[in-house]
Design an enzyme around this catalytic site. Sequence first.
Site, short mmCIF file in Angstrom:
data_model
loop_
_atom_site.label_atom_id
_atom_site.label_comp_id
_atom_site.label_asym_id
_atom_site.label_seq_id
_atom_site.Cartn_x
_atom_site.Cartn_y
_atom_site.Cartn_z
N ASP A 65 7.08 2.96 3.43
CA ASP A 65 5.97 2.02 3.17
C ASP A 65 4.74 2.49 3.92
OD1 ASP A 65 6.84 1.25 5.73
OD2 ASP A 65 6.52 -0.88 5.36
N TYR A 67 1.41 3.01 6.36
CA TYR A 67 1.11 2.77 7.78
C TYR A 67 0.53 1.38 7.92
CZ TYR A 67 1.64 7.84 8.33
OH TYR A 67 2.12 9.13 8.34
N PHE A 78 2.81 9.31 4.04
CA PHE A 78 2.63 10.23 5.18
C PHE A 78 1.17 10.55 5.49
CE2 PHE A 78 7.01 11.23 3.83
CZ PHE A 78 7.67 10.98 5.03
N HIS A 188 14.64 13.22 8.15
CA HIS A 188 13.26 12.70 8.12
C HIS A 188 12.43 13.41 9.18
CE1 HIS A 188 9.99 9.74 8.36
NE2 HIS A 188 10.37 9.37 7.13
#
Length: 225
Positions: A65, A67, A78, A188
Site C-alpha cells: 500500500d 507510503y 516503492f 522483500h
Amino acid sequence: MGMQLPSDWQTVLSDEIKKPYFEELLHAVENEYQTTICYPPKDLIFAAFEQCSFEQLKVVIIGQDPYHGAKEANGLCFSVNDGITIPPSLRNIFREINADFDTIFIPNSGNLEHWAKEGVLLLNASLTVRKDQPNSHKHLDWQIFTDAVIQKISDQKKQIVFLLWGSFAQKKGAKINRDKHLVLTSGHPSPMSANQGKWFGNKHFSQVNDYLKSIHKKPIEWFSS
C-alpha cells in the site's frame, strides 16, 4: 469525483469497473478523503495506470500500500515524490541495481516515474491509505480490483515480467500464468528481509533486461533519476 482510470485501462477492465463493488469502493474512498487525511493525493490514486499504458506494459512490480507520511506517496509502489528522503526499501532496491550491474548509481530522487513511462506498472495492492496508518484501507475492496488487474494482464498479455518481492506479493501473483509470462520471486527489499539475505543478489533487474532483449523489446533503463 476526480478518480478515474485512463481510457485504455478502462477498456481492458470494463467488466470489472461495472461491478457494484467498484462503484461502492470509489464512494468509500471518496468518503475517506473527505473525512480523514489520505494518501496519495486523490488525483494520483490511479497514477500507476496513467503513467504506464496497457499497450506499452512490459514489467509489473507489486507493492502492498502507499507510503503513509506527508507528501511521500505519488501513486506508484516503492516510489516517493522528488525531494522526499529515499525510504529504506527503495534504498535497498537501488543497492541491488548497483550490485546487479556492477555500477555506482547514486540517485538524487526516489521518484520512479521514469520506470513507469518505460513500461513498468508499479502496482500497490491497495491504492490508498490513511495518514500515519499503514494498511488502514485494507478493509476496502482495493484487493479485489488489483487482483482483477493482475488477472487481466495475465490473460490478455504475453511475455510480461512479474516481480514478486516478499510473501505478500507472491500470494497476490499466485494465479499468474507462468507458461506465458516470466515470474521472478525473492524476499522483500525491506531492511528486515534484506538483512536476512532474502533480497540482495536476486539479480532481478538484469534478468528483466536479458528477457526483454530476448523477445526483441527495449530493456528498462533502471538508472535514470
